[in-house]
Write an enzyme that holds these catalytic residues in place. Structure first.
Site: not given
Lengths: 264, 206
Positions: B79, B186, B188
């Site tokens: 990001c 993202h 994650e």
């Protein structure tokens, strides 16, 4: 093209997931972290955890639980209930939430929405709206077309307290204050499994330019499709996924078959 | 050991959790020496370009990350972390980025709501399909990843454009060359696809 979102919701009180009907008659639905892990594994697009006792018992969100749940998730995680200030939100975000939902506190002090957006970005601010039908039943749909939304009143403190605010206008105001999305719950439909309040969903979706998450009433897969057709960007469900044996995989396959863009 | 660079970016714990979920040996560090010696580095990021770049530089971390990349050890930007790898950003005129990749960061020019938030379909380019770190995350050539951003990479070299998404118009959402890799989304927070990408990075030999 953004995928339409399937969002299981954990209403939590006393450390347990619960679910009621029209915000009453709460039944136990398991351990929050276990439920969260199951929904993540099934392919939920995000997860919402609402500490439903936080607002009326005037206590802060249960941070340990938030952090336990966050540990099990690899999807966006929204936490609401008892968030009254930027400081409250910061603590919840540090515990592992990606977004915070505000409802009662935003009605009491609308500037909170703006301050949260300035501090954490709009994408972090979910404005929750609990709406109650004031025109006598969903058999008499209102707000269509171009309805002004006088038919629904915003309720706060877990549905206990009326505000006099018209839900559709309040949603538009929340957007201008800085909300990144609207989590729209029909109190009348909540837990009934009779379907979302489509008139309410449509009226709010037409009034704002930010995503609207429909909530309250999902009992069958057709209900999810109907809410998306009415203009919702995502559909939130609790009872359907907690008790009905419907998996997120089934829901996703059903919506894909109906031509909605969803994750595979 | 993967060094996850901590320069005040708020989502460091999520990134660490993602790496550990794929059994990668990872630690969070704000120490430039630790970063400089790390065999592999992740630069996460949420927030604004200028203060992030300032903090990174002030802590000596900017030089450390640059050294790691220049030595050919794998570096992943996530990001804002990716945006810092480029040369400049509309968000911070006059503030140079790390310049690990050619290109700049532009604000979305669209009537659609900004920020762009949600699960967007990401499609590999021909280059991306040949990229060893990306294979596991894209079993079918495309996959959905969770995006939250108002700015995106622009003007990257065609050879560095590894995957695109669309929001009003197509934009590069995975970029990289040599040992440098950056993702606008993202991983994650992107469940199985995201974890597969982190695993791909953790085992990647450029």
């Amino acid at each position: 093209m953004l995928a339409r979102r399937l969002i299981p919701c954990l209403d939590v009180t006393g450390g347990r997931v619960v679910k009621g009907v029209r915000f009453q008659e709460l039944r136990d639905a398991g351990d929050p972290a276990e439920q969260a892990a199951r929904y993540d594994a099934e392919g939920a697009d995000e997860l919402v955890l609402l500490d439903i006792s936080a607002s009326h018992e005037e206590r802060g969100t249960t941070l340990d639980m938030v952090s336990h749940v966050a540990d099990t998730l690899f999807i966006p995680f929204t936490v609401g209930g008892g968030i009254r200030s930027v400081a409250d939100a910061r603590v919840v975000l540090r515990a592992g939430a990606d977004k915070v939902a505000v409802n009662t506190a935003a009605v009491r002090d609308p500037s909170l929405v703006t301050r949260l957006a300035d501090e954490f970005g709009r994408q972090c601010v979910v404005a929750a709206v609990d709406a109650k039908d004031r025109e006598g039943g969903r058999e008499n749909p209102k707000g269509l077309p171009g309805g002004r939304g006088e038919g629904w009143e915003v309720m706060v403190r877990g549905g206990r307290e009326p505000t006099g605010l018209a839900a559709v206008e309040w949603a538009a105001r929340l957007e201008s204050l800085g909300a990144g999305e609207i989590l729209l719950t029909s109190m009348d439909a909540d837990g009934t499994q009779n379907g979302y309040d489509l008139a309410l969903t449509g009226a709010v979706a037409r009034a704002v330019h930010i995503p609207v998450i429909a909530s309250g009433g999902a009992g069958r897969l057709e209900h999810l499709a109907a809410a998306l057709d009415a203009g919702a960007h995502g559909v939130l469900a609790a009872t359907l996924f907690h008790y009905r044996g419907t998996t997120l995989r089934e829901a996703r396959a059903y919506l894909a078959g109906r031509g909605f863009p969803v994750r595979p | 050991m993967i060094a996850v660079v901590d320069y005040g970016a708020s989502n460091v714990p999520s990134v660490l959790r993602g790496l550990r979920a794929v059994r990668a040996d990872a630690m969070v560090t704000a120490d430039p020496e630790t970063v400089r010696r790390a065999p592999r580095v992740v630069v996460p990021g949420v927030g604004n370009f200028a203060p992030a770049m300032r903090r990174l530089a002030a802590a000596g971390l900017a030089d450390a990350v640059r050294e790691v990349a220049q030595s050919g050890r794998p570096v992943l930007g996530i990001c804002l972390g990716l945006q810092l790898f480029l040369e400049s950003s509309d968000e911070a005129p006059g503030v140079p980025g790390l310049g690990l990749l050619a290109g700049r960061v532009r604000r979305f020019a669209t009537d659609l709501p900004v920020p762009h938030v949600g699960w967007a379909k990401v499609t590999l380019t021909a280059r991306g399909r040949a990229h060893a770190a990306l294979r596991g995350a894209f079993p079918g050539g495309d996959a959905f990843f969770y995006h939250v951003h108002s700015y995106h990479p622009d003007g990257v070299e065609p050879a560095a454009d590894l995957a695109d998404a669309e929001y009003g118009a197509p934009f590069a959402t995975i970029v990289g060359r040599d040992a440098v890799l950056g993702v606008q989304f993202h991983p994650e927070k992107s469940q199985a696809a995201g974890l597969a990408l982190l695993e791909g990075f953790a085992g990647w030999t450029p």
